[in-house]
Design an enzyme around this catalytic site. Structure first.
Site, PDB file in Angstrom:
ATOM      1  N   LYS A  63     -12.704  74.580  43.603  1.00  0.00           N
ATOM      2  CA  LYS A  63     -14.323  75.368  42.603  1.00  0.00           C
ATOM      3  C   LYS A  63     -14.267  76.000  44.096  1.00  0.00           C
ATOM      4  O   LYS A  63     -14.392  76.020  45.229  1.00  0.00           O
ATOM      5  CB  LYS A  63     -14.674  74.394  42.245  1.00  0.00           C
ATOM      6  N   SER A 110     -21.181  73.173  35.746  1.00  0.00           N
ATOM      7  CA  SER A 110     -20.844  74.094  36.233  1.00  0.00           C
ATOM      8  C   SER A 110     -18.618  74.903  36.712  1.00  0.00           C
ATOM      9  O   SER A 110     -18.708  76.107  36.805  1.00  0.00           O
ATOM     10  CB  SER A 110     -21.540  74.232  37.679  1.00  0.00           C
ATOM     11  N   SER A 141     -21.131  68.228  36.455  1.00  0.00           N
ATOM     12  CA  SER A 141     -20.425  69.952  35.786  1.00  0.00           C
ATOM     13  C   SER A 141     -19.218  69.970  35.942  1.00  0.00           C
ATOM     14  O   SER A 141     -18.393  70.687  36.204  1.00  0.00           O
ATOM     15  CB  SER A 141     -20.908  70.399  37.220  1.00  0.00           C
TER      16      SER A 141
HETATM   17  N1  GLN Z   1     -26.136  71.440  34.218  1.00  0.00           N
HETATM   18  C1  GLN Z   1     -26.423  70.367  35.580  1.00  0.00           C
HETATM   19  C2  GLN Z   1     -27.073  71.843  36.535  1.00  0.00           C
HETATM   20  O1  GLN Z   1     -27.855  72.465  35.917  1.00  0.00           O
HETATM   21  C3  GLN Z   1     -25.759  70.090  36.216  1.00  0.00           C
HETATM   22  C4  GLN Z   1     -24.579  70.332  36.914  1.00  0.00           C
HETATM   23  C5  GLN Z   1     -24.047  70.225  37.945  1.00  0.00           C
HETATM   24  O2  GLN Z   1     -23.222  69.303  37.784  1.00  0.00           O
HETATM   25  N2  GLN Z   1     -23.319  71.266  39.698  1.00  0.00           N
HETATM   26  O3  GLN Z   1     -28.151  71.114  37.533  1.00  0.00           O
END
Ligand code: GLN
Length: 487
Positions: free
Chosen positions: A80, A155, A179
């Protein structure tokens, strides 16, 4: 595509040992696949060919000398793009870091390179890991390999899509509120968030430090277990990393789960569940019964507050973490500032995207004097209650199950203009981050349009072996994991 790319890491490792293919050939096969596909998919921000091929060469040298290979040596992996890999760009999919080249390795990167895992590229994500659909990348959207009109989840959307499309066999993601698990579920693969502190966060670009955790993506539970073993462990450079021995997680995969108490989370089984997800859950419960597990109903009364708690704590932490991007030390600096203050404000205004700005403003507000007690402090207190719910739940159940998400992947653009609808996508995943417990998503079938459904499994802190065991048994009771996206 080279057929070996479709195989698991375990099978690829075996093929390397049997000299059916060399590590350089396997790595090149991954690059060919990426070249032919990634224009459509958008999973990679950049490729790291030289680094990957250098690593692969070392694997081949070892094989030639008849030396034993470390775990996962030679198996192509996507990183990532919020984790540092020395000499490559680490952008967090943000304009503010568009040209930032890492001067050092994250601890996970060092561990991967130590095990001779070829890192093929940096995977796209929502800017600074903020989002649930990967539409918040400043550079390009990631498409779901099962249906290019749909989102891959976020994400860590690039990490998940690359593994689902066989561009890479393994990937690392980060999970602050789901995410890893959400994109794994949307892309029909395995994704796992370890116990908070199990994996070092050193060299991961911080979003919300009390929630962030790095974890593996793979197409089988076994591969995910092995990848977690490679990246886990104490790290003096991350004071929150746990000083506990790393287990050989794959050793427990085949343990009998007869008598295991599987708790079904009541609150996640009713509201807003799509019919296909509901059916998949009923099938999963039946599968566990057939495996000899005992099903119990579990209530997490404070779960309904978890999204509210998360969006105060995560934004508060990010507003502080992202203060370092000021145009002075890292990344983008505005070309036309008249004075120092203008340089700060313009660099940030031009460098950050809209979702990141929204979070910084929300977080700054929650921390500001006069509001701190009402928001931040209250959210911290509520976080303790959510954690306590899990303590109570794990007195009655060994693991907990729920859908990873109430619905399957949605169309690109469907929720992009409604932040609240997007935030609600994380209803099932966020509470595990608040409580610091491990969780994973495993393929659990398909909806009527052929889109993957994920089963979420949660375990108490540091019970990763139990989690992998329960997930592996479920995986092998079905053949969902063998079905690949037709792309
Ligand atoms: N969807 C969540 C957010 O927007 C989690 C994101 C994540 O786990 N990095 O914060």
């Amino acid at each position: 595509m080279n057929e070996l790319l479709k195989k698991s890491a375990t099978e690829q490792s075996q093929a390397l040992k049997n000299k059916e293919i060399s590590a350089v050939e396997l790595t090149n096969a991954a690059f060919e696949r990426i070249d032919e596909l990634d224009e459509k998919l958008g999973a990679f921000n950049s490729l790291t060919k030289e680094i990957a091929l250098n690593t692969a060469k070392k694997v081949d040298e070892k094989i030639a000398k008849g030396e034993e290979l470390p775990l996962l040596a030679g198996v192509p992996l996507a990183l990532k793009d919020n984790m540092n890999l020395k000499g490559s760009k680490t952008t967090a999919s943000s304009k503010i870091l568009e040209n930032f080249v890492s001067p050092f390795n994250a601890t996970v990167t060092d561990k991967l390179l130590g095990n001779l895992v070829p890192i093929v590229g940096k995977a796209n994500l929502d800017e600074f890991a903020m989002g649930s659909s990967n539409e918040n990348s400043a550079f390009k959207k990631v498409h779901n390999p099962w249906d290019l009109k749909k989102v891959p989840g976020g994400s860590s959307g690039g990490s998940a899509a690359s593994v689902a499309a066989c561009e890479a066999t393994l990937a690392l993601g980060s999970d602050t509120g789901g995410s890893i698990r959400l994109p794994a579920s949307f892309c029909g693969i395995v994704g796992m968030k370890p116990t908070y502190g199990r994996v070092s966060r050193y060299g991961l670009i911080a979003f919300a430090s009390s929630l962030d955790q790095i974890g593996p993506f793979a197409r089988t539970v076994e591969d995910a277990a092995n990848l977690l073993e490679v990246i886990s462990g104490h790290d003096p450079k991350d004071s929150t990393s746990l000083d506990l021995p790393v287990e050989h997680y794959a050793a427990s995969l085949n343990n009998d789960i007869k008598g295991m108490k599987v708790g079904v989370i009541k609150e996640l089984m009713t509201e807003g569940l799509s019919e296909d997800v509901q059916k998949a859950m009923e099938r999963a419960i039946e599968d566990y019964k057939k495996l000899g597990a005992e099903i119990v109903e579990i209530s997490l009364p404070n779960l309904k507050h978890s999204i509210g708690i998360y969006y105060i704590l995560a934004t508060a932490e990010c507003s502080s973490n992202l203060a370092r991007f000021d145009g002075v030390r890292y990344g983008y600096r505005t070309p036309d500032a008249q004075n120092l203050m203008e340089m700060y404000t313009k660099s940030r205004a031009e460098g950050f995207g809209p979702e990141v700005k929204r979070r910084i403003m929300l977080g700054t507000y929650a921390l500001s004097s006069g509001y701190y007690d009402a928001y931040y402090k209250k959210a911290q207190q509520m976080r303790a209650l959510v954690t306590q719910d899990f303590v109570e739940a794990f007195k009655k159940a060994d693991i907990l199950i729920s859908p990873t998400c109430p619905n399957t992947a949605f169309e690109l653009g469907a929720k992009a203009s409604d932040p609240l609808a997007m935030y609600l996508t994380d209803i099932a995943t966020i509470s595990a981050n608040l409580a610091g417990i491990p969780g994973m998503s495993v393929p659990a079938g398909f909806d009527k349009d052929g889109m993957p459904i994920g089963l979420q499994i949660l375990a108490p802190q540091l019970q990763e072996s139990r989690l992998f065991n329960a997930a592996h048994k479920f995986e092998r009771a079905n053949d969902y994991y063998l079905k690949l996206a037709n792309i």
